[in-house]
Write a protein that holds these residues in place. Structure first.
Motif, PDB file in Angstrom:
ATOM      1  N   LYS A 280       0.837  -1.207   0.000  1.00  0.00           N
ATOM      2  CA  LYS A 280       0.000   0.000   0.000  1.00  0.00           C
ATOM      3  C   LYS A 280       0.869   1.253   0.000  1.00  0.00           C
ATOM      4  O   LYS A 280       0.641   2.193  -0.780  1.00  0.00           O
ATOM      5  N   LEU A 281       1.876   1.273   0.872  1.00  0.00           N
ATOM      6  CA  LEU A 281       2.753   2.445   0.947  1.00  0.00           C
ATOM      7  C   LEU A 281       3.576   2.604  -0.332  1.00  0.00           C
ATOM      8  O   LEU A 281       3.734   3.718  -0.847  1.00  0.00           O
ATOM      9  N   LEU A 282       4.087   1.490  -0.862  1.00  0.00           N
ATOM     10  CA  LEU A 282       4.871   1.552  -2.091  1.00  0.00           C
ATOM     11  C   LEU A 282       4.010   2.042  -3.250  1.00  0.00           C
ATOM     12  O   LEU A 282       4.451   2.849  -4.080  1.00  0.00           O
ATOM     13  N   ASP A 283       2.774   1.576  -3.306  1.00  0.00           N
ATOM     14  CA  ASP A 283       1.859   2.016  -4.363  1.00  0.00           C
ATOM     15  C   ASP A 283       1.620   3.524  -4.294  1.00  0.00           C
ATOM     16  O   ASP A 283       1.626   4.216  -5.317  1.00  0.00           O
ATOM     17  N   GLU A 284       1.430   4.043  -3.095  1.00  0.00           N
ATOM     18  CA  GLU A 284       1.219   5.483  -2.925  1.00  0.00           C
ATOM     19  C   GLU A 284       2.462   6.263  -3.341  1.00  0.00           C
ATOM     20  O   GLU A 284       2.365   7.318  -3.986  1.00  0.00           O
ATOM     21  N   SER A 285       3.624   5.741  -2.977  1.00  0.00           N
ATOM     22  CA  SER A 285       4.884   6.384  -3.348  1.00  0.00           C
ATOM     23  C   SER A 285       5.062   6.411  -4.857  1.00  0.00           C
ATOM     24  O   SER A 285       5.361   7.456  -5.453  1.00  0.00           O
ATOM     25  N   ILE A 286       4.852   5.258  -5.498  1.00  0.00           N
ATOM     26  CA  ILE A 286       5.007   5.149  -6.945  1.00  0.00           C
ATOM     27  C   ILE A 286       4.022   6.051  -7.670  1.00  0.00           C
ATOM     28  O   ILE A 286       4.374   6.729  -8.640  1.00  0.00           O
ATOM     29  N   GLU A 287       2.783   6.098  -7.193  1.00  0.00           N
ATOM     30  CA  GLU A 287       1.767   6.925  -7.843  1.00  0.00           C
ATOM     31  C   GLU A 287       2.133   8.411  -7.786  1.00  0.00           C
ATOM     32  O   GLU A 287       1.994   9.140  -8.784  1.00  0.00           O
ATOM     33  N   GLY A 288       2.606   8.874  -6.631  1.00  0.00           N
ATOM     34  CA  GLY A 288       2.984  10.273  -6.497  1.00  0.00           C
ATOM     35  C   GLY A 288       4.159  10.643  -7.397  1.00  0.00           C
ATOM     36  O   GLY A 288       4.159  11.695  -8.046  1.00  0.00           O
ATOM     37  N   ILE A 289       5.154   9.757  -7.451  1.00  0.00           N
ATOM     38  CA  ILE A 289       6.328  10.014  -8.288  1.00  0.00           C
ATOM     39  C   ILE A 289       5.951   9.947  -9.760  1.00  0.00           C
ATOM     40  O   ILE A 289       6.422  10.746 -10.579  1.00  0.00           O
ATOM     41  N   TYR A 290       5.086   9.003 -10.113  1.00  0.00           N
ATOM     42  CA  TYR A 290       4.620   8.870 -11.505  1.00  0.00           C
ATOM     43  C   TYR A 290       3.906  10.144 -11.952  1.00  0.00           C
ATOM     44  O   TYR A 290       4.183  10.684 -13.030  1.00  0.00           O
ATOM     45  N   LYS A 291       3.005  10.652 -11.146  1.00  0.00           N
ATOM     46  CA  LYS A 291       2.255  11.851 -11.516  1.00  0.00           C
ATOM     47  C   LYS A 291       3.194  13.051 -11.673  1.00  0.00           C
ATOM     48  O   LYS A 291       3.035  13.856 -12.610  1.00  0.00           O
ATOM     49  N   ALA A 292       4.170  13.177 -10.778  1.00  0.00           N
ATOM     50  CA  ALA A 292       5.124  14.292 -10.888  1.00  0.00           C
ATOM     51  C   ALA A 292       5.976  14.175 -12.136  1.00  0.00           C
ATOM     52  O   ALA A 292       6.450  15.176 -12.671  1.00  0.00           O
ATOM     53  N   SER A 293       6.143  12.937 -12.614  1.00  0.00           N
ATOM     54  CA  SER A 293       6.977  12.694 -13.792  1.00  0.00           C
ATOM     55  C   SER A 293       6.244  12.920 -15.097  1.00  0.00           C
ATOM     56  O   SER A 293       6.834  13.407 -16.076  1.00  0.00           O
ATOM     57  N   VAL A 294       4.958  12.585 -15.159  1.00  0.00           N
ATOM     58  CA  VAL A 294       4.263  12.572 -16.461  1.00  0.00           C
ATOM     59  C   VAL A 294       3.134  13.583 -16.596  1.00  0.00           C
ATOM     60  O   VAL A 294       2.749  13.929 -17.726  1.00  0.00           O
ATOM     61  N   GLU A 295       2.599  14.062 -15.490  1.00  0.00           N
ATOM     62  CA  GLU A 295       1.463  14.978 -15.586  1.00  0.00           C
ATOM     63  C   GLU A 295       1.952  16.418 -15.496  1.00  0.00           C
ATOM     64  O   GLU A 295       1.927  17.062 -14.456  1.00  0.00           O
ATOM     65  N   LYS A 296       2.419  16.941 -16.626  1.00  0.00           N
ATOM     66  CA  LYS A 296       2.995  18.288 -16.681  1.00  0.00           C
ATOM     67  C   LYS A 296       1.985  19.265 -17.283  1.00  0.00           C
ATOM     68  O   LYS A 296       1.296  18.938 -18.226  1.00  0.00           O
TER      69      LYS A 296
END
Length: 296
Positions: A280-296
């Motif tokens: 659960k924690l890893l998923d939240e971490s990955i999701e936040g980093i993913y959004k910062a990387s691709v949602e510009k």
């Protein structure tokens, strides 16, 4: 070079997971994970424990190619196995994630405001090992601590010198001239660094492909136009000591940068967590980093 992996690194949506803590940084990484130094007695036991940690991350149901393009490994991890497969093979064949190898041998002493990489005495052997393990690219780190033009020039020249050798061996290098986030005149340092990088790129053979891993710049968007060079496959960002929240906030301001976080990715993960809590924690971490990387 694997063309499918090249295409994924150049055009895929996602970020790079940095799982490459080596000898010097491993005790700290394990400590943050809840494993203290009194729980192992030698390097072999230490690296076995960190491989267990990395295996748990890689095998997590949250760690997928939907959001993660590649993973950077340390030599010991590359030559270790997950479910009977070498780590690189497991990443690519089971997860669809590109394997990359850290190749530098650590940092030299501070001189002219920078820490160059130590001479890579076993690079040829390591690159052969990497090709045997079907590794796509490499990563090598040096650090700028102070505003010193001579030192910055030396950092960039050394990085490109090794990058050319790595490219000739058939791998795609990540050039990582980190700027210390606490450095005075950080913005000015980054302007000089970019100037020297552009100078080297203009002189680079058209068939030599590189990637970059930069500290998130003080002036947002500073490195964005480097993607206009045909030789540049991708630009990634290190978290550099920022919290994950702060790193994500700053990264989101840079259109053509994606994350390559290490400590910020594993922040909060603990050996004593249940698998459900860990995922659960890893998923939240990955999701936040993913959004910062691709949602510009």
């Amino acid at each position: 070079m694997n063309k499918e992996q090249f295409s994924r690194m150049k055009d895929g949506k996602g970020f790079v997971a940095a799982l490459d803590q080596s000898g010097g940084s491993t005790p700290k990484a394990l400590g943050l994970y809840g494993i203290n130094e009194d729980q192992y007695s030698n390097d072999e036991e230490m690296f076995d424990l960190v491989h267990q940690m990395r295996t748990r991350i890689i095998k997590s149901k949250s760690f997928t190619s939907d959001r993660i393009l590649a993973a950077i490994l340390f030599k010991v991890t590359m030559n270790s196995k997950i479910d009977g497969k070498y780590t690189g093979d497991f990443l690519w064949e089971e997860k669809g994630i590109v394997p990359i190898l850290k190749v530098d041998e650590g940092l030299a002493e501070l001189k002219n405001g920078v820490q160059l990489m130590k001479e890579m005495k076993v690079l040829d052997e390591l690159l052969e090992n990497a090709k045997e393990r079907k590794i796509f690219g490499t990563k090598m780190r040096s650090v700028v601590k102070e505003l010193n033009e001579e030192g910055i020039i030396e950092i960039v020249e050394q990085q490109f010198r090794y990058a050319k050798k790595i490219s000739e061996a058939g791998l795609v290098p990540i050039i990582e001239p980190e700027v210390d986030i606490h450095a005075e005149n950080k913005a000015e340092i980054e302007e000089i660094l970019k100037r020297e990088v552009v100078k080297q790129l203009k002189a680079l053979d058209k068939e030599t492909y590189v990637m970059f891993k930069f500290t998130i710049p003080t002036n947002a968007g500073l490195y964005d136009d480097l993607v206009e060079f045909d030789q540049v496959v991708r630009i990634v960002a290190l978290s550099g000591g920022y919290t994950r929240e702060k790193a994500n906030e700053l990264l989101a301001q840079n259109k053509n940068m994606i994350a390559s976080f290490s400590r910020a990715l594993s922040e909060g993960l603990n050996a004593n967590q249940s698998d459900d809590d860990f995922d659960k924690l890893l998923d939240e971490s990955i999701e936040g980093i993913y959004k910062a990387s691709v949602e510009k």
